[in-house]
Design a protein around this motif. Structure first.
Motif, PDB file in Angstrom:
ATOM      1  N   ASN A 314      48.300  36.070  32.809  1.00 40.11           N
ATOM      2  CA  ASN A 314      48.065  35.155  33.374  1.00 40.11           C
ATOM      3  C   ASN A 314      47.346  35.944  34.609  1.00 40.11           C
ATOM      4  O   ASN A 314      47.746  36.642  35.391  1.00 40.11           O
ATOM      5  N   ILE A 315      47.676  34.713  36.297  1.00 39.80           N
ATOM      6  CA  ILE A 315      46.671  34.536  36.612  1.00 39.80           C
ATOM      7  C   ILE A 315      47.592  34.808  38.068  1.00 39.80           C
ATOM      8  O   ILE A 315      48.110  33.283  38.148  1.00 39.80           O
ATOM      9  N   TYR A 316      47.623  35.368  38.703  1.00 38.64           N
ATOM     10  CA  TYR A 316      48.040  35.903  40.385  1.00 38.64           C
ATOM     11  C   TYR A 316      47.435  35.571  41.656  1.00 38.64           C
ATOM     12  O   TYR A 316      46.370  36.405  41.631  1.00 38.64           O
ATOM     13  N   GLN A 317      47.970  35.075  43.001  1.00 40.61           N
ATOM     14  CA  GLN A 317      47.925  35.480  44.136  1.00 40.61           C
ATOM     15  C   GLN A 317      48.702  35.701  44.337  1.00 40.61           C
ATOM     16  O   GLN A 317      50.210  35.510  44.676  1.00 40.61           O
ATOM     17  N   ALA A 318      48.565  36.460  45.869  1.00 37.55           N
ATOM     18  CA  ALA A 318      49.462  37.657  46.455  1.00 37.55           C
ATOM     19  C   ALA A 318      49.330  37.384  47.720  1.00 37.55           C
ATOM     20  O   ALA A 318      47.772  37.571  48.367  1.00 37.55           O
ATOM     21  N   THR A 319      50.315  37.316  48.710  1.00 42.62           N
ATOM     22  CA  THR A 319      49.555  37.278  50.200  1.00 42.62           C
ATOM     23  C   THR A 319      50.431  39.137  51.044  1.00 42.62           C
ATOM     24  O   THR A 319      50.673  38.957  50.106  1.00 42.62           O
ATOM     25  N   LEU A 320      49.131  39.984  51.128  1.00 48.64           N
ATOM     26  CA  LEU A 320      49.370  41.329  51.982  1.00 48.64           C
ATOM     27  C   LEU A 320      49.593  41.326  52.996  1.00 48.64           C
ATOM     28  O   LEU A 320      48.106  40.976  54.159  1.00 48.64           O
ATOM     29  N   LYS A 321      51.145  41.573  54.054  1.00 48.60           N
ATOM     30  CA  LYS A 321      51.063  41.637  55.957  1.00 48.60           C
ATOM     31  C   LYS A 321      51.763  42.737  55.856  1.00 48.60           C
ATOM     32  O   LYS A 321      52.535  42.626  54.935  1.00 48.60           O
ATOM     33  N   ASN A 322      50.944  43.081  57.123  1.00 41.51           N
ATOM     34  CA  ASN A 322      51.917  44.231  56.689  1.00 41.51           C
ATOM     35  C   ASN A 322      52.421  45.648  56.216  1.00 41.51           C
ATOM     36  O   ASN A 322      53.661  46.219  56.176  1.00 41.51           O
ATOM     37  N   ASP A 323      51.564  45.343  55.945  1.00 37.82           N
ATOM     38  CA  ASP A 323      51.279  46.462  54.384  1.00 37.82           C
ATOM     39  C   ASP A 323      52.503  46.138  53.397  1.00 37.82           C
ATOM     40  O   ASP A 323      53.241  46.855  52.654  1.00 37.82           O
ATOM     41  N   GLN A 324      52.831  44.633  53.334  1.00 33.02           N
ATOM     42  CA  GLN A 324      53.931  45.075  52.727  1.00 33.02           C
ATOM     43  C   GLN A 324      53.210  42.933  51.585  1.00 33.02           C
ATOM     44  O   GLN A 324      52.923  42.659  51.807  1.00 33.02           O
ATOM     45  N   VAL A 325      54.680  42.990  50.882  1.00 33.19           N
ATOM     46  CA  VAL A 325      53.942  41.877  49.339  1.00 33.19           C
ATOM     47  C   VAL A 325      54.544  40.948  50.109  1.00 33.19           C
ATOM     48  O   VAL A 325      55.720  41.174  50.141  1.00 33.19           O
ATOM     49  N   GLY A 326      53.487  39.725  50.087  1.00 36.81           N
ATOM     50  CA  GLY A 326      54.590  38.686  50.517  1.00 36.81           C
ATOM     51  C   GLY A 326      54.724  37.669  49.046  1.00 36.81           C
ATOM     52  O   GLY A 326      55.407  38.054  48.716  1.00 36.81           O
ATOM     53  N   THR A 327      54.096  36.359  49.454  1.00 35.64           N
ATOM     54  CA  THR A 327      54.336  35.430  48.691  1.00 35.64           C
ATOM     55  C   THR A 327      53.944  35.581  47.306  1.00 35.64           C
ATOM     56  O   THR A 327      52.518  36.557  47.334  1.00 35.64           O
ATOM     57  N   VAL A 328      54.092  35.458  46.223  1.00 36.82           N
ATOM     58  CA  VAL A 328      53.810  35.850  45.498  1.00 36.82           C
ATOM     59  C   VAL A 328      53.278  34.588  44.215  1.00 36.82           C
ATOM     60  O   VAL A 328      54.611  34.296  43.944  1.00 36.82           O
ATOM     61  N   LYS A 329      52.450  34.258  43.411  1.00 33.27           N
ATOM     62  CA  LYS A 329      52.165  32.506  42.871  1.00 33.27           C
ATOM     63  C   LYS A 329      50.861  32.804  42.040  1.00 33.27           C
ATOM     64  O   LYS A 329      50.644  33.809  41.631  1.00 33.27           O
ATOM     65  N   ARG A 330      51.761  32.507  40.594  1.00 35.38           N
ATOM     66  CA  ARG A 330      51.536  32.550  39.440  1.00 35.38           C
ATOM     67  C   ARG A 330      50.126  31.365  38.994  1.00 35.38           C
ATOM     68  O   ARG A 330      50.487  29.880  39.824  1.00 35.38           O
ATOM     69  N   LEU A 331      49.189  31.397  39.271  1.00 34.61           N
ATOM     70  CA  LEU A 331      47.869  31.018  39.378  1.00 34.61           C
ATOM     71  C   LEU A 331      47.880  29.682  37.652  1.00 34.61           C
ATOM     72  O   LEU A 331      46.428  28.748  37.923  1.00 34.61           O
ATOM     73  N   SER A 332      47.882  30.416  36.761  1.00 34.26           N
ATOM     74  CA  SER A 332      47.475  30.018  35.728  1.00 34.26           C
ATOM     75  C   SER A 332      48.933  30.038  34.540  1.00 34.26           C
ATOM     76  O   SER A 332      49.554  31.369  35.599  1.00 34.26           O
ATOM     77  N   ASN A 333      48.626  30.029  33.869  1.00 33.86           N
ATOM     78  CA  ASN A 333      50.105  29.997  32.134  1.00 33.86           C
ATOM     79  C   ASN A 333      49.709  29.776  31.211  1.00 33.86           C
ATOM     80  O   ASN A 333      50.136  28.063  30.500  1.00 33.86           O
ATOM     81  N   THR A 334      48.438  29.963  30.521  1.00 32.80           N
ATOM     82  CA  THR A 334      48.607  30.171  29.118  1.00 32.80           C
ATOM     83  C   THR A 334      48.989  31.411  27.795  1.00 32.80           C
ATOM     84  O   THR A 334      49.418  31.968  28.325  1.00 32.80           O
ATOM     85  N   PRO A 335      48.768  30.565  26.595  1.00 32.33           N
ATOM     86  CA  PRO A 335      49.348  31.515  26.497  1.00 32.33           C
ATOM     87  C   PRO A 335      48.318  32.243  25.351  1.00 32.33           C
ATOM     88  O   PRO A 335      49.105  33.694  24.711  1.00 32.33           O
ATOM     89  N   LYS A 336      47.358  33.079  25.924  1.00 31.27           N
ATOM     90  CA  LYS A 336      45.749  33.389  25.607  1.00 31.27           C
ATOM     91  C   LYS A 336      46.510  34.224  27.260  1.00 31.27           C
ATOM     92  O   LYS A 336      46.855  34.260  28.104  1.00 31.27           O
ATOM     93  N   HIS A 337      45.185  35.713  26.621  1.00 32.87           N
ATOM     94  CA  HIS A 337      45.287  36.986  27.606  1.00 32.87           C
ATOM     95  C   HIS A 337      43.887  36.669  28.906  1.00 32.87           C
ATOM     96  O   HIS A 337      42.711  36.262  28.489  1.00 32.87           O
ATOM     97  N   SER A 338      44.877  36.167  30.092  1.00 33.87           N
ATOM     98  CA  SER A 338      43.572  35.181  31.215  1.00 33.87           C
ATOM     99  C   SER A 338      43.400  36.317  31.785  1.00 33.87           C
ATOM    100  O   SER A 338      43.490  37.723  32.117  1.00 33.87           O
ATOM    101  N   SER A 339      42.132  36.307  31.761  1.00 33.96           N
ATOM    102  CA  SER A 339      40.998  37.666  32.865  1.00 33.96           C
ATOM    103  C   SER A 339      39.862  37.011  33.995  1.00 33.96           C
ATOM    104  O   SER A 339      39.738  35.807  33.969  1.00 33.96           O
ATOM    105  N   SER A 340      39.416  38.063  34.596  1.00 33.07           N
ATOM    106  CA  SER A 340      37.958  37.325  35.321  1.00 33.07           C
ATOM    107  C   SER A 340      38.181  35.975  36.305  1.00 33.07           C
ATOM    108  O   SER A 340      37.728  35.322  36.311  1.00 33.07           O
TER     109      SER A 340
END
Length: 520
Positions: A314-340
């Motif tokens: 699925n598709i995700y969004q993450a924030t990176l700050k001070n060389d660390q992973v901040g919030t990770v959020k899922r932006l798609s939720n389908t049973p197929k292979h999501s890409s691009s």
């Protein structure tokens, strides 16, 4: 009234079983229609394409959504308003193969294959190329060791950079009116990187550095972004761990000032809907702003949209700050292979779901009007929920086989009784039924964990997995089954053996329908 009593032995169990199936279907429908995240919409389909390449998604001067993508016979360009209503569409008849890429801007269209760049209206070749780089607002191509910029109005090009190494890989990053380029070439385990900025119609070098990767790791993806005097680097590598070809993926990141060498930090991305980290991260896009880097990508993570498959791309969004992973959020939720995935704006993305035929192009958003307009009741959702329900029920039938350890004992009791006290069987003494039922319930209590395992309870919803739920349902269904039996037996001439068999069959059916689907 007599007819009702005669029918209740079949009607009541049928109602209970259908109720269990209905509850399971409703649960599965809620799971397959679950929004990707809070305050984010379900997918809205805007097109289909046979290609797995990322479509071009841009914002017009009128703040409209412009989408360009390949079709079976050429290319299409569609424009939507803010409510995703189609307001314009244009089709182009061009040759299409797996190498075809397109760029449409205003009323001009160009496309590229493996060898050349062509005018989309006349299909005439513009120039021979060895690489094609269509950005949202600019078009570049490569001719051996030279990078050229194409003017979309005149379809004429001009050189903007002469590469020092013909084998160097080239990466672009566009942010608003700024365009940056990065070259990378490898010598043994060293990766030499140079950054350029487009100024006065040519690329000017602004920094260079060297990356040293472990000899056992192979570079998969290299991404960058530049904002003011700071650059961000994200590196994806793969490492084979044994002779069977099992692999491990590593992700490194650094954000530092131009002129300084990067100090890469290994990153892990927690799954926002699962207990593990996201896996196989790829198709990454980066953008930097105000000291923070945003990352859009596909990854293998938890989802409840499928039967017997707890994860999917699925598709995700993450924030990176001070060389660390901040919030990770899922932006798609389908049973197929999501890409691009691609950003349209800060609150809207698009992506492709890769299927066997045409691949649907979806859009999802955090904008209120699009959250409200995303459909909840669709044929696809219904079929997904139905398929998941049928799969779980089919798998749940193994519960009947598992419950043999429950009903083998009362059946053994009847067999022994037939040889040792046949008069009790012949005269239909009621204690035979009560004793057989008691033996069955005792066996079910003793061996309850054979059917209702800890793993099954961990997957079951709360109404089945509360403290003491197993015994509650076991005794509750026993009383219900016995009550149905006694009402029906008054108007039916059933032997004690048939009554006992009916009671056991009802109880096993009820337990299997409610708990069996979670044996997966």
């Amino acid at each position: 009234m007599s007819l009702l009593k005669r029918s209740i032995v079949w009607l009541a169990p049928l109602i209970i079983i259908l109720t269990g199936v209905g509850i399971l279907f409703a649960k599965n429908y809620n799971e397959v229609t679950e929004p990707p995240s809070e305050e984010w919409s379900r997918p809205l389909q805007i097109a289909t394409t046979p290609s797995s390449k990322q479509p071009s998604v841009t914002e017009t001067k009128q703040d409209q959504l412009s989408v360009s993508y390949l079709t079976e016979t050429g290319a299409a360009h569609k424009t939507y308003n803010e409510d995703l209503r189609l307001i314009d569409e244009t089709y182009y008849d061009i040759p299409v193969d797996k190498f075809t890429r397109i760029h449409i801007e205003d009323n001009q269209m160009v496309y590229a294959d493996y060898y050349g760049l062509y005018n989309g209206k006349t299909n005439e070749k513009i120039v021979d190329i060895t690489g094609f780089y269509p950005l949202k607002n600019h078009v570049f191509y490569r001719d051996e060791s030279a990078i050229h910029k194409l003017d979309m109005e005149t379809l004429k090009s001009s050189p903007v950079l002469k590469l020092k190494d013909e084998k160097a890989s080239v990466y672009f990053h566009e942010m608003e009116d700024q365009v940056h380029l990065m070259t990378e070439h490898r010598k043994t385990n060293e990766h030499h990187i140079t950054f350029y900025s487009l100024e006065n119609a040519e690329f000017t070098s602004i920094d260079s550095t060297t990356l040293n990767l472990d000899a056992s790791e192979e570079l998969q993806e290299l991404l960058f972004s530049i904002n003011n005097d700071t650059y961000s680097l994200l590196i994806s590598t793969v490492q084979k761990t044994n002779m069977e070809g099992n692999v491990r993926y590593f992700y490194y990141f650094d954000q530092t000032a131009i002129g300084k060498n990067p100090e890469l930090t290994e990153l892990n991305f927690p799954d926002p809907h699962g207990a593990e980290n996201l896996k196989e991260i790829s198709d990454i896009e980066l953008k930097a702003d105000s000291g923070q880097t945003s990352m859009l990508f596909k990854a293998f993570g938890a989802t409840k949209t499928q039967f017997k498959a707890p994860a999917q791309f699925n598709i995700y969004q993450a924030t990176l700050k001070n060389d660390q992973v901040g919030t990770v959020k899922r932006l798609s939720n389908t049973p197929k292979h999501s890409s691009s995935p691609a950003w349209f704006d800060e609150k809207t993305i698009t992506w492709l779901d890769v299927e066997s035929g045409n691949n649907p192009l979806y859009l999802s958003s955090g904008k209120d009007h699009l959250i409200q307009s995303a459909p909840l009741l669709t044929t696809d959702y219904f079929l997904q929920a139905l398929g998941k329900t049928m799969g779980m029920l089919t798998y749940g039938l193994f519960g009947v086989m598992i419950s043999v350890v429950w009903f083998i004992w009362p059946l053994l009791f009847i067999v022994i009784l037939s040889f040792t006290n046949s008069r009790a069987m012949d005269h239909e003494h009621s204690w035979v039924l009560y004793a057989g039922a008691a033996i069955y319930i005792a066996a079910a209590v003793i061996f309850k964990n054979q059917l209702v395992t800890e793993a099954a309870l961990s997957r079951a919803p709360e109404y089945l997995s509360f403290t003491g739920s197993t015994l509650t349902y076991l005794f509750g269904f026993a009383l219900l089954s016995f009550g149905i039996l006694k009402i029906g037996a008054k108007v039916r001439d059933w032997s004690m053996f048939i009554q006992l068999t009916y009671f056991i069959a009802l109880h096993v059916a009820f337990m299997t329908i409610f708990f069996g689907p979670y044996l997966i």
